[in-house]
Design a protein around this motif. Structure first.
Motif, PDB file in Angstrom:
ATOM      1  N   ALA A 177     -30.772  47.425 -59.223  1.00  0.00           N
ATOM      2  CA  ALA A 177     -30.477  46.236 -58.420  1.00  0.00           C
ATOM      3  C   ALA A 177     -30.767  44.965 -59.217  1.00  0.00           C
ATOM      4  N   PHE A 178     -31.901  44.910 -59.896  1.00  0.00           N
ATOM      5  CA  PHE A 178     -32.309  43.694 -60.603  1.00  0.00           C
ATOM      6  C   PHE A 178     -31.404  43.410 -61.796  1.00  0.00           C
ATOM      7  N   TRP A 179     -31.119  44.406 -62.595  1.00  0.00           N
ATOM      8  CA  TRP A 179     -30.356  44.184 -63.825  1.00  0.00           C
ATOM      9  C   TRP A 179     -28.848  44.362 -63.637  1.00  0.00           C
ATOM     10  N   LYS A 180     -28.449  45.218 -62.712  1.00  0.00           N
ATOM     11  CA  LYS A 180     -27.023  45.528 -62.575  1.00  0.00           C
ATOM     12  C   LYS A 180     -26.403  45.040 -61.270  1.00  0.00           C
ATOM     13  N   GLY A 181     -27.225  44.700 -60.281  1.00  0.00           N
ATOM     14  CA  GLY A 181     -26.676  44.272 -59.004  1.00  0.00           C
ATOM     15  C   GLY A 181     -26.149  45.415 -58.161  1.00  0.00           C
ATOM     16  N   LEU A 182     -26.675  46.612 -58.381  1.00  0.00           N
ATOM     17  CA  LEU A 182     -26.233  47.797 -57.645  1.00  0.00           C
ATOM     18  C   LEU A 182     -27.355  48.263 -56.729  1.00  0.00           C
ATOM     19  N   ASP A 183     -27.082  48.318 -55.428  1.00  0.00           N
ATOM     20  CA  ASP A 183     -28.076  48.716 -54.436  1.00  0.00           C
ATOM     21  C   ASP A 183     -27.749  50.110 -53.926  1.00  0.00           C
ATOM     22  N   LEU A 184     -28.431  51.108 -54.464  1.00  0.00           N
ATOM     23  CA  LEU A 184     -28.169  52.495 -54.082  1.00  0.00           C
ATOM     24  C   LEU A 184     -28.579  52.808 -52.644  1.00  0.00           C
ATOM     25  N   ARG A 185     -29.379  51.923 -52.029  1.00  0.00           N
ATOM     26  CA  ARG A 185     -29.826  52.175 -50.658  1.00  0.00           C
ATOM     27  C   ARG A 185     -28.932  51.494 -49.616  1.00  0.00           C
ATOM     28  N   SER A 186     -27.885  50.834 -50.045  1.00  0.00           N
ATOM     29  CA  SER A 186     -26.995  50.130 -49.117  1.00  0.00           C
ATOM     30  C   SER A 186     -26.172  51.137 -48.315  1.00  0.00           C
ATOM     31  N   PRO A 187     -25.651  50.741 -47.138  1.00  0.00           N
ATOM     32  CA  PRO A 187     -24.811  51.657 -46.345  1.00  0.00           C
ATOM     33  C   PRO A 187     -23.626  52.203 -47.128  1.00  0.00           C
TER      34      PRO A 187
END
Length: 260
Positions: free
Chosen positions: A1-11
């Motif tokens: 999330a911090f470095w790539k902007g990818l939130d694996l916990r998102s819906p």
């Protein structure tokens, strides 16, 4: 999330990677997981010196947004009033605090179990339990915490230090003796607000306590000391995230009060 902007916990990611999220949520239901479950901020600070630097790139708009949230620079994640849950790091897929703390606060799992989800918990009751744990940890070692925080005073930056790879590692720094007693008074005011039953009234009391115990000539130095401490609250070393976010937010409230 911090470095790539990818939130694996998102819906959206839950639908795309259901197995990954099921695995993480199964971990989170175990109380023992709290003993080594870190938060994103702590990882961002401790991963680069161990494995090398992270590299930005990917979902750029979200990356900037997530980075601000993780480091408390979004005006929400480390500021009062706090939301019930964290936008990026789910707090209630399992026990957010040790079971003994939850039991003492009269908080039960959503399905009546101990190792359970706590997403339906009363927000006020949960927030109070989180504050009480933070206040208890702060009060239990107050003198040493105040001395540690006083490293952030102006004279604390002048003593010889050894350089470490970790950005915030500062084991040989000494306290600013001219600030330490005032930092101690400020931390007592923060602790008092964390432990109080009437939180709104306690925040007003904190303002009054800070104004009466910290001289105008020391406000910036004490604010710097509180920021030094805030940035070094580690999860899970110091507190679980559910409680650590309250400590960080109350320290920010005190800092804002001092700098008005």
């Amino acid at each position: 999330a911090f470095w790539k902007g990818l939130d694996l916990r998102s819906p959206q990611m839950k639908k795309r990677f259901p197995g990954v999220n099921a695995w993480l949520e199964a971990f989170e239901k175990r109380e023992c997981y709290l003993a080594f479950k870190s938060d994103y901020y702590t990882h961002v600070m401790d991963i680069p010196p161990q494995y090398g630097p992270g590299y930005d790139g990917g979902f750029e708009d979200k990356r900037v947004e997530f980075a601000k949230s993780i480091t408390g620079r979004d005006g929400k994640s480390w500021n009062l009033p706090l939301s019930f849950d964290d936008e990026l790091q789910p707090l209630y897929n399992g026990p957010p605090l040790p079971l003994c703390v939850l039991e003492a606060a009269g908080i039960t799992g959503d399905n009546g179990k101990k190792e359970d989800t706590y997403q339906k918990a009363d927000p006020e009751g949960m927030a109070r339990a989180c504050r009480l744990m933070a206040g208890w940890k702060l009060a239990s070692n107050g003198e040493n915490v105040a001395r540690f925080a006083a490293r952030g005073g102006p004279a604390g930056a002048n003593n010889p230090r050894k350089t470490f790879g970790a950005q915030l590692a500062d084991p040989y720094a000494e306290a600013d003796k001219g600030v330490q007693s005032y930092a101690d008074a400020a931390l007592r005011a923060v602790c008092k607000s964390l432990l109080a039953d009437d939180h709104s009234a306690a925040l007003e009391d904190m303002k009054a306590d800070l104004q009466s115990t910290v001289p105008s000539g020391k406000t910036k130095d004490v604010a710097s000391s509180l920021a030094y401490l805030r940035d070094r609250v580690g999860v899970p070393r110091d507190l679980p995230l559910a409680s650590a976010r309250h400590l960080r937010a109350h320290l920010n409230y005190a800092i804002d009060t001092l700098l008005v």
